[in-house]
Structures are given as structure tokens and as C-alpha cells.
Design an enzyme around this catalytic site. Structure first.
Site, PDB file in Angstrom:
ATOM      1  N   ARG A   1     -29.135  14.204  -4.649  1.00  0.00           N
ATOM      2  CA  ARG A   1     -28.974  15.102  -5.861  1.00  0.00           C
ATOM      3  C   ARG A   1     -28.900  15.046  -7.297  1.00  0.00           C
ATOM      4  NH1 ARG A   1     -23.026  16.008  -3.418  1.00  0.00           N
ATOM      5  NH2 ARG A   1     -23.212  13.735  -3.457  1.00  0.00           N
TER       6      ARG A   1
ATOM      7  N   ASP B   1     -28.749   9.891  -1.036  1.00  0.00           N
ATOM      8  CA  ASP B   1     -28.694  10.944  -2.112  1.00  0.00           C
ATOM      9  C   ASP B   1     -28.820  11.443  -3.447  1.00  0.00           C
ATOM     10  OD1 ASP B   1     -26.966  12.348  -3.611  1.00  0.00           O
ATOM     11  OD2 ASP B   1     -25.318  11.269  -3.463  1.00  0.00           O
TER      12      ASP B   1
END
Length: 244
Positions: A156, A154
Site C-alpha cells: 500500500r 503489503d
């Protein structure tokens, strides 16, 4: 999984990255445009903007009067072409997108921030499809299929969401999310999160493995996985509080 455990696995979730309205800059006048957007759910104000940090063009859909308001219902939605556009049932992204818009309409006001560059939790569309191959052929989950390819789980960055919410004059939010890390990310970027509002989609035969991995390995709050199996498909509103 706690945030500490996520870091033990080397996951970079964009939290505490120092990117906010203060350090990341302000969206310039030449990088933003607004117009009414008529949809089957009614009319929204479409705010398209180019983020000064990541360079992506994102979109905020605004309903009602929100400037200067506190506790605004907000969904920060990560781009998912397969789920949002094509209705893939492997994930719950498309269902959550629709349910979030429905919740904003029921509320009478709110914001949906659609963040691009978040495909596959930031690894990109081609890489995401490659993880699907490993999931289908080797039975790996959404976490292990990424790390098996040498990819982060991840990456983001929610800074663009914080910057556009600041631009819109939102003072605090009630965040439509099952992911506690989004709360920390927006808070780290300077947005006051008054509460987190569940946005739950019933589990199905197609998405149960994905949802289970999100709960057990990524720390998402998904109590519906402990409920009796629902009927096939999704044809209702999100479970839990939707309108605050």
C-alpha cells in the site's frame, strides 16, 4: 514485529518511497470534485479526487472546519470490499470504518480518507480471495497465505492520503490507527502526525486469527487481544481514545 523485521521478510509497506506532495505532484483542479454528502451520521463534505501518482480515484469525507487546523482527527482507511460493503467478519475493516466515522462525528470535525487500490493490502480483490482459500483450507495466516502465492504482504502507498490532506489544508493529524507503520508512511509523505489514536475492535471467533497475525507478524498494536473474550459481535464504540 518491528519495521526492521518486516523488511527482513521482504515486505514492501510503501514507507520511505519518496512519494509526497513535493515529489508526487499536486492534485489538479480537473482531478477533484466536492459536494455535500448526507449520511445516516449527518452531513459530510465528500471530496473525490484522482491521484496524480497512482491514478486511482479516492475519497475524503470531511466533517467541520479543518483548513489551517492542527491535530485534526484523521482516519486513513484502506479499501476492503468484503468488510466495508458486505460486512465480512473475517477482518475488522468494516467495524473500523464505522467506528472511525462515529469518532469524527463525536469530535465535531475531522477527515476520513478512503484509499482505493488497497484491497488485500494492495494485492487486489482476486488475489485476496485466493488467500482466503489457503487460510480456510490450509490454516495459513494472512501473511503466509500471501507469500505462498508469491505475492507481497503489503504494498500500500499512503501518498494519496498525504496529498489530499495537504490539499485540504490540514497542518497536523491525530491518526486513528493501530498500525505504527501508517504513522511513518504519512510522515515520510510530508504529513505531521501529532499522535496515534487507537481504533480497536473486540476480537471474535471469526477475526481472532487475523488480528493475532496482525499483532504478531505485522506489528499492529492490539492490546484488546490480551483482554477477556468479549460477547459475540461488535455493537459499541472503538476501545481506547476515540475523540482525543
Amino acid at each position: 514485529m518491528t519495521r526492521g523485521k518486516m523488511r527482513d521478510h521482504g515486505l514492501d509497506n510503501g514507507i520511505g518511497n519518496g512519494i509526497g506532495k513535493g515529489l508526487g505532484g499536486i492534485i489538479g483542479e480537473d482531478d477533484i470534485a466536492e459536494a455535500d454528502l448526507v449520511t445516516r451520521r449527518g452531513t459530510f463534505r465528500a471530496v473525490a479526487f484522482r491521484d496524480p501518482v497512482d491514478g486511482h480515484e479516492h475519497m475524503a469525507l470531511v466533517r467541520g472546519r479543518i483548513r489551517g487546523r492542527e491535530d485534526v482527527l484523521v482516519r486513513v482507511h484502506s479499501e476492503c470490499m468484503t468488510g466495508d460493503i458486505f460486512g465480512a467478519t473475517r477482518c475488522e475493516c468494516g467495524d473500523q470504518l464505522g467506528a472511525a466515522l462515529d469518532a469524527v462525528v463525536r469530535e465535531g470535525g475531522g477527515v476520513l480518507v478512503y484509499l482505493r487500490g488497497h484491497e488485500g493490502r494492495g494485492i487486489g480483490l482476486v488475489a485476496k480471495v485466493r488467500t482466503h482459500v489457503l487460510q480456510d483450507e490450509q490454516g495459513l495466516d494472512t501473511v503466509d497465505s500471501a507469500t505462498a502465492l508469491g505475492l507481497p504482504v503489503d504494498v500500500r502507498d499512503y501518498g494519496p492520503a498525504a496529498r489530499v490532506l495537504d490539499h485540504l489544508g490540514v497542518r497536523s493529524v491525530r491518526l486513528l490507527s493501530n498500525n505504527p507503520d501508517k504513522v511513518h508512511a504519512l510522515q515520510s509523505a510530508g504529513i505531521k502526525v501529532a499522535s496515534r489514536v487507537p481504533l480497536l475492535v473486540p476480537a471474535s471467533e471469526d477475526n481472532i486469527r487475523y488480528l493475532t497475525a496482525k499483532r504478531d507478524r505485522l506489528g499492529h498494536d492490539l492490546p484488546q487481544l490480551d483482554a477477556p473474550p468479549p460477547r459475540a459481535g461488535f455493537d459499541g464504540p472503538p476501545l481506547g481514545e476515540a475523540s482525543g
